[in-house]
Scaffold this motif. Structure first.
Motif, PDB file in Angstrom:
ATOM      1  N   TYR A  71       0.907  -1.268  -0.210  1.00 24.83           N
ATOM      2  CA  TYR A  71      -0.010   0.021  -0.183  1.00 24.83           C
ATOM      3  C   TYR A  71       0.780   1.300  -0.047  1.00 24.83           C
ATOM      4  O   TYR A  71       0.448   2.085  -0.593  1.00 24.83           O
ATOM      5  N   HIS A  72       2.077   1.115   0.675  1.00 18.99           N
ATOM      6  CA  HIS A  72       3.033   2.498   0.945  1.00 18.99           C
ATOM      7  C   HIS A  72       3.333   2.726  -0.694  1.00 18.99           C
ATOM      8  O   HIS A  72       3.476   3.822  -1.092  1.00 18.99           O
ATOM      9  N   ALA A  73       3.987   1.483  -1.294  1.00 21.26           N
ATOM     10  CA  ALA A  73       4.270   1.730  -2.630  1.00 21.26           C
ATOM     11  C   ALA A  73       3.247   2.182  -3.587  1.00 21.26           C
ATOM     12  O   ALA A  73       3.655   3.089  -4.283  1.00 21.26           O
ATOM     13  N   LEU A  74       2.127   1.727  -3.471  1.00 19.75           N
ATOM     14  CA  LEU A  74       1.120   2.249  -4.496  1.00 19.75           C
ATOM     15  C   LEU A  74       0.831   3.704  -4.093  1.00 19.75           C
ATOM     16  O   LEU A  74       0.661   4.422  -5.171  1.00 19.75           O
ATOM     17  N   SER A  75       0.585   4.204  -2.745  1.00 19.04           N
ATOM     18  CA  SER A  75       0.390   5.483  -2.585  1.00 19.04           C
ATOM     19  C   SER A  75       1.649   6.306  -3.000  1.00 19.04           C
ATOM     20  O   SER A  75       1.248   7.558  -3.338  1.00 19.04           O
ATOM     21  N   LEU A  76       2.826   6.048  -2.849  1.00 19.50           N
ATOM     22  CA  LEU A  76       3.774   6.843  -3.352  1.00 19.50           C
ATOM     23  C   LEU A  76       3.607   7.027  -4.869  1.00 19.50           C
ATOM     24  O   LEU A  76       3.925   8.057  -5.287  1.00 19.50           O
ATOM     25  N   ALA A  77       3.649   5.982  -5.609  1.00 15.37           N
ATOM     26  CA  ALA A  77       3.606   5.871  -7.026  1.00 15.37           C
ATOM     27  C   ALA A  77       2.348   6.784  -7.311  1.00 15.37           C
ATOM     28  O   ALA A  77       2.379   7.678  -8.441  1.00 15.37           O
ATOM     29  N   GLU A  93      -3.044  -4.685  -9.093  1.00 12.30           N
ATOM     30  CA  GLU A  93      -3.002  -3.288  -9.008  1.00 12.30           C
ATOM     31  C   GLU A  93      -1.511  -2.457  -9.108  1.00 12.30           C
ATOM     32  O   GLU A  93      -0.833  -1.591  -9.701  1.00 12.30           O
ATOM     33  N   LEU A  94      -0.805  -3.435  -8.057  1.00 12.77           N
ATOM     34  CA  LEU A  94       0.703  -2.797  -7.944  1.00 12.77           C
ATOM     35  C   LEU A  94       1.576  -3.395  -9.207  1.00 12.77           C
ATOM     36  O   LEU A  94       2.316  -2.712  -9.721  1.00 12.77           O
ATOM     37  N   LEU A  95       1.201  -4.609  -9.487  1.00 14.36           N
ATOM     38  CA  LEU A  95       1.969  -5.202 -10.842  1.00 14.36           C
ATOM     39  C   LEU A  95       1.842  -4.580 -12.181  1.00 14.36           C
ATOM     40  O   LEU A  95       2.721  -4.439 -12.882  1.00 14.36           O
ATOM     41  N   SER A  96       0.451  -3.888 -12.126  1.00 11.99           N
ATOM     42  CA  SER A  96       0.528  -3.107 -13.240  1.00 11.99           C
ATOM     43  C   SER A  96       0.486  -1.865 -13.240  1.00 11.99           C
ATOM     44  O   SER A  96       0.691  -0.912 -14.393  1.00 11.99           O
ATOM     45  N   HIS A 129       8.628  -0.855  -9.531  1.00 12.40           N
ATOM     46  CA  HIS A 129       9.279  -1.816 -10.040  1.00 12.40           C
ATOM     47  C   HIS A 129       9.518  -2.752  -8.831  1.00 12.40           C
ATOM     48  O   HIS A 129      10.070  -2.398  -8.002  1.00 12.40           O
ATOM     49  N   ILE A 130       9.450  -4.078  -8.962  1.00 13.56           N
ATOM     50  CA  ILE A 130       9.559  -5.114  -7.911  1.00 13.56           C
ATOM     51  C   ILE A 130      10.669  -5.672  -8.081  1.00 13.56           C
ATOM     52  O   ILE A 130      11.074  -6.380  -9.308  1.00 13.56           O
ATOM     53  N   LEU A 131      11.764  -5.873  -7.274  1.00 12.88           N
ATOM     54  CA  LEU A 131      13.100  -6.526  -7.279  1.00 12.88           C
ATOM     55  C   LEU A 131      13.210  -7.428  -6.207  1.00 12.88           C
ATOM     56  O   LEU A 131      12.959  -7.148  -4.889  1.00 12.88           O
TER      57      LEU A 131
END
Length: 465
Positions: free
Chosen positions: A51-57, A76-79, A84-86
């Motif tokens: 959720y943090h990653a999505l909100s920042l994006a 939603e995160l993958l699209s 970028h997931i590492l």
């Protein structure tokens, strides 16, 4: 002699070149509006960090989400093109030598992998947002990287790592005491701290001299009531692998919503007609020591006996979702219980199916007991997002989330949980039953969603640090 000198010189030159490369990489200026979200765990099983990653994006940040592979993150995160997931390799203990040596080697290898990835595979970022726990060795490694690159270190305190370690080894164990000292010392190196409860914020300030901002877990927008047709589709899908869902598929078919069902009562030795479906009970877990599922299983055995004795109670379908080390242990116990009126299954659900299941259920059960007493179960947050009432086991700061007799009930042992299940489901056929009243209270509370809460509490911190 010359050969031995060359043999020593070449590694030294290689290390020197690597050091210069790391220093050059480290001093590059961070990209504007960039962040790295770090979790030393399965990314797919870390919803708050997703959720943090999505909100920042959504706020225009380019985000690298760093952690272990395994479970599938949300679609939603993958699209999202800004995320970028590492993945970094997950490290297991080396089964050689004393326990302290094994643990120490694991930490060293994790530190090397994390340092290598942050310095050589990720461009400099403005913020590193780190989940704690686990904080060993990630807090120290992230601080080193931030110091070299001029980034800001943000720690999101979900709990204390040393208290989780203490569940296994005991709180007086030298390893636990070392972990506590490390967590307390390194936690003060951060530029900004977030935490999940007011109780944790106060404890961090009083005992650790760390100032933190409370950011309560909130449900994402996709946690909501599941329409009947989608319930039926979900159960059709899950029924391909799990028999309790196959048995319940017809119950959720819109064409059979008010169908009558038969049930054999062993006491009267008669088949009786029922104008109700089985109740759907849902729980989720990581199958770890901080959740004692024998409490729920004992309560279900008591509930089964009441049905056999002729109590006016529905049969139950109990779904316990999750992965973890104790799943097989409890699976063996469940297989030996021999319940007739209660079906229990323990599936692992895809990220998109879990909210649909919660939105289809009648009651949630939470057995999470915080190792520190200072964090709150996110599973209850998700259940409340679906307006699903909860029976939750009591611990120190649970009152910050669960209000007894308002949005659910709080219990202390299996007998109290069994009594609550009996009371709640004895009214199951009534439209104005207690469960529906709890649902109404949850709807009327108009709780904030994660996106709204994050915008109010977290985003201003990232723009003024």
């Amino acid at each position: 002699m010359a050969a031995s000198s060359v043999a020593l010189l070449l590694p030294a030159l290689a290390l020197g070149a690597l050091g210069l490369l790391l220093l050059w990489r480290a001093r590059r200026r961070p990209r504007a509006r960039s962040a790295c979200v770090v979790v030393l765990g399965d990314v797919g099983r870390s919803p708050r960090m997703q959720y943090h990653a999505l909100s920042l994006a959504r706020r225009g940040f380019d985000v690298t989400l760093l952690g272990y592979g395994g479970s599938k993150p949300h679609d939603e995160l993958l699209s999202n093109k800004r995320i970028h997931i590492l993945h970094i390799p997950e490290v297991n203990r080396i089964p050689v030598g004393p326990q302290m040596f094994q643990y120490g080697m694991k930490v060293v290898i994790q530190a090397v992998y994390l340092l290598y990835t942050l310095l050589l595979k990720i461009s400099p970022v403005v913020y590193i947002l780190l989940q704690n726990p686990p904080g060993l060795p990630s807090i120290a490694v992230c601080w080193v990287v931030c110091s070299l690159r001029g980034s800001k270190l943000v720690i999101d305190w979900h709990n204390y790592g040393y208290t989780i370690l203490g569940l296994t080894h005991g709180f007086d164990h030298p390893l636990v005491q070392l972990a506590k000292w490390y967590e307390k010392f390194c936690g003060r190196l951060s530029d900004l701290n977030l935490c999940v409860t007011n109780a944790m914020r106060e404890d961090l300030a009083k005992n650790w001299n760390i100032r933190a901002v409370t950011v309560y877990d909130k449900p994402a927008s996709f946690f909501t009531n599941t329409p009947l047709e989608m319930q039926h589709q979900l159960f059709m899908k899950l029924g391909q692998s799990y028999s309790p869902f196959r048995a319940s598929t017809e119950l959720l078919d819109p064409a059979f919503e008010r169908s009558a069902f038969t049930e054999f009562n062993p006491k009267s030795r008669k088949v009786i007609q029922l104008e109700r479906r089985p109740a759907l009970l849902v729980s989720s877990t990581s199958w770890t020591e901080d959740e004692d599922f024998s409490i729920l299983l004992k309560a279900l055995e008591r509930f089964e006996q009441w049905i056999i004795d002729g109590a006016n109670l529905p049969s139950l379908v109990c779904v316990i979702t999750g992965k973890g080390p104790l799943k097989e242990h409890y699976g063996q116990i469940i297989r030996q219980m021999g319940l007739k009126h209660i079906q229990i299954c323990t599936p692992w659900l895809e990220a998109e199916d879990y909210p649909l299941l919660l939105g289809s259920a009648d009651l949630g059960v939470c057995l999470h007991t915080s190792s520190s007493g200072l964090d709150l179960p996110m599973k209850v947050v998700d259940m409340f997002g679906c307006c699903l009432p909860v029976c939750a086991i009591h611990f120190q700061c649970l009152h910050e989330l669960v209000k007894h007799e308002e949005n659910g009930m709080v219990f202390v042992d299996s007998e109290e949980l069994a009594a609550q299940l009996k009371m709640l489901f004895s009214e199951f056929s009534s439209p104005d039953n207690r469960l529906n009243q709890f649902r109404k209270n949850l709807k009327e509370s108009k709780q904030l969603r994660w996106e709204e809460s994050w915008e109010q509490t977290v985003f201003p911190l990232f723009t003024h640090t």
